[in-house]
Design a protein around this motif. Structure first.
Motif, short mmCIF file in Angstrom:
data_model
loop_
_atom_site.label_atom_id
_atom_site.label_comp_id
_atom_site.label_asym_id
_atom_site.label_seq_id
_atom_site.Cartn_x
_atom_site.Cartn_y
_atom_site.Cartn_z
N ARG A 233 -6.16 -2.76 -1.22
CA ARG A 233 -5.16 -3.70 -1.74
C ARG A 233 -5.49 -4.06 -3.17
N GLU A 255 -3.15 6.18 1.45
CA GLU A 255 -2.44 5.97 0.19
C GLU A 255 -3.34 5.23 -0.79
N PRO A 257 -2.73 2.94 -3.98
CA PRO A 257 -1.73 2.28 -4.83
C PRO A 257 -2.30 1.92 -6.19
N ASP A 258 -1.42 1.45 -7.07
CA ASP A 258 -1.88 0.89 -8.35
C ASP A 258 -2.63 -0.41 -8.09
N LYS A 278 -0.62 10.25 -0.60
CA LYS A 278 0.08 9.74 -1.78
C LYS A 278 -0.88 8.97 -2.67
N ALA A 280 -0.49 6.75 -6.25
CA ALA A 280 0.44 6.21 -7.26
C ALA A 280 0.14 6.83 -8.62
N ALA A 283 -2.47 5.04 -10.61
CA ALA A 283 -3.57 4.51 -9.80
C ALA A 283 -4.90 4.49 -10.53
#
Length: 445
Positions: A233, A255, A257-258, A278, A280, A283
């Motif tokens: 997170r 995944e 994320p950024d 995935k 980002a 990221a």
């Protein structure tokens, strides 16, 4: 009545006999090593001090059975430098067993049968290395390490499920290894303010990175390999401001994320062997110190320009990537190492290397490339290119012209047609000869 009273008094006296009067070392072999030589003795004693020679600095190894370290059993020994109590069947350490050991540097208590480490066990101890690995420790009581100082503590291969608050009270500790336990909880602030620079949690059961638990502002290396972390997170690393080496191999991430790694000081990031499908597009932006990014053995199907530094190497081996698109490295004119071995790459755009001028090492081995366009590399300069273990049957045109800017190339183990095989073999031999000549010239210079 008088008899009953006397019996009660005797029992109370026996109950209150000091642990320091109990024999800790009974019929053990004590090997003492010191500057002038070594000494081996068979001994029985309450205190180790009475067994070892009165030399300036002594290293002591003990063999035999030592089931309990009683209070003051290793106490007031000004010349004790190292103590090895591994493999002695130790089941319990009474609080106060260790004390007044100004020269003690290393303490080995590994491969024993310790279960809880009680409050006060290592109070005021100051060592370089404490080894508690390969016991059956399931509990560290609050205050077990009160006023304790060490460079490194190993608690590997135990049965700990939790690190609770207060265990490391007023402690100074640079490196802590807790690999191969059963940890699923680290209490908030439990490891804060003790000065940790290295923390290894390999092989546990952690499911998240709690910023309050990982509030270690001097930590430079964090190993979380082989845990059960399912997601990252934004802000998870906000309290790890000095982190440089971070490894999350063999977790359950899907995944990236950024907002996790952006603008950090990381030089090494390992995300291999997860289930990542995935990442980002931004990221890894702002990671200007990064030198190696590993995303091997995941489930990525598309290449993106993940690189964040022209000095970085990126390894994306054994994923499911099928092509290298236009301007795949558009943000940089110079790159270090790119490893795409073991993907399913069949197509490489003739515009993939546009704007890129130099790569040190480019590995495309063990893919599905069956055609090589003479214009693929453009003007990019490559020190080493690996095209082995693909599906190339022939490359049209003059190989020396096509690979003119490649210093070293591997083309073996492709299903070359007979008429192309000789051309490839001749070309490779010439390349190898030129490489040797270049090395010799460099050595001469």
């Amino acid at each position: 009545m008088h008899s009953l009273l006397l019996n009660l008094v005797v029992r109370i006296c026996l109950f209150n006999v000091s642990n320091s009067d109990k024999i800790t070392f009974e019929n053990v072999t004590v090997r003492s090593y010191f500057y002038k030589g070594a000494l081996e003795t068979q001994a029985t004693s309450v205190n180790l001090k009475k067994i070892i020679p009165d030399e300036e600095k002594v290293r002591v190894d003990i063999t035999g059975g030592v089931p309990i370290l009683y209070e003051k059993s290793v106490f007031d020994i000004p010349n004790l430098n190292s103590l090895d109590l591994a493999d002695v069947g130790l089941e319990e350490i009474k609080p106060g067993a260790f004390g007044n050991l100004p020269l003690l540097d290393t303490l080995f208590l590994n491969r024993n049968n310790l279960t809880p480490i009680k409050n006060g066990t290592f109070t005021d101890l100051n060592v370089s290395y404490l080894n508690l690995s390969s016991n059956s420790i399931f509990l560290l009581q609050r205050g077990a390490f009160k006023n304790f100082k060490a460079d490194h503590v190993s608690l590997d291969k135990n049965k700990l499920t939790e690190i609770s608050s207060g265990v490391f009270e007023n402690v100074t500790l640079r490196s802590l290894s807790l690999t191969n336990n059963h940890l699923y909880i680290i209490a908030p602030k439990a490891l804060s303010a003790i000065g940790l620079t290295t923390l290894s949690l390999f092989g546990n059961k952690l499911e998240e990175i709690d910023p309050e638990a990982f509030d270690m502002q001097e930590l430079a290396l964090l190993d979380l390999n082989d845990n059960s972390i399912k997601l990252l997170r934004p802000g998870d690393l906000r309290n790890l401001i000095e982190l440089e080496v971070f490894s999350l191999e063999k977790n359950e991430l899907k995944e990236i994320p950024d907002g996790i790694f952006n603008n950090t000081k990381l030089t090494y990031l390992n995300l291999a062997a997860n289930h990542i499908v995935k990442i980002a597009s931004k990221a890894f932006d702002g990671m200007l110190a990064l030198t190696l990014l590993r995303i091997d053995s995941n489930n990525l199907t598309q290449w993106d320009d993940w690189l964040t530094s022209p000095f970085a190497s990126i390894s994306v081996r054994f994923n499911q990537i099928t092509e290298i698109p236009d301007e795949a490295f558009k943000n940089y004119f110079r790159l270090f190492n790119i490893n795409l071995q073991g993907n399913r790459i069949r197509k490489i755009s003739t515009k993939a290397f546009r704007k890129l001028e130099q790569i040190r090492y480019f590995n495309l081995a063990d893919n599905e490339i069956d055609n090589w366009d003479p214009d693929t590399l453009g003007n990019v300069s490559i020190v080493s290119l690996d095209l082995s273990e693909n599906r190339l049957k022939c490359i049209k045109g003059d190989l020396e012209t096509i690979f003119k800017n490649v210093q070293k190339i591997r083309l073996e183990n492709n299903p070359w047609k007979k008429e192309c095989a000789k051309k490839v073999e001749k070309f490779q031999k010439k390349k190898e000869a030129n490489t040797v000549v270049g090395w010799l010239a460099a050595i001469t210079i």
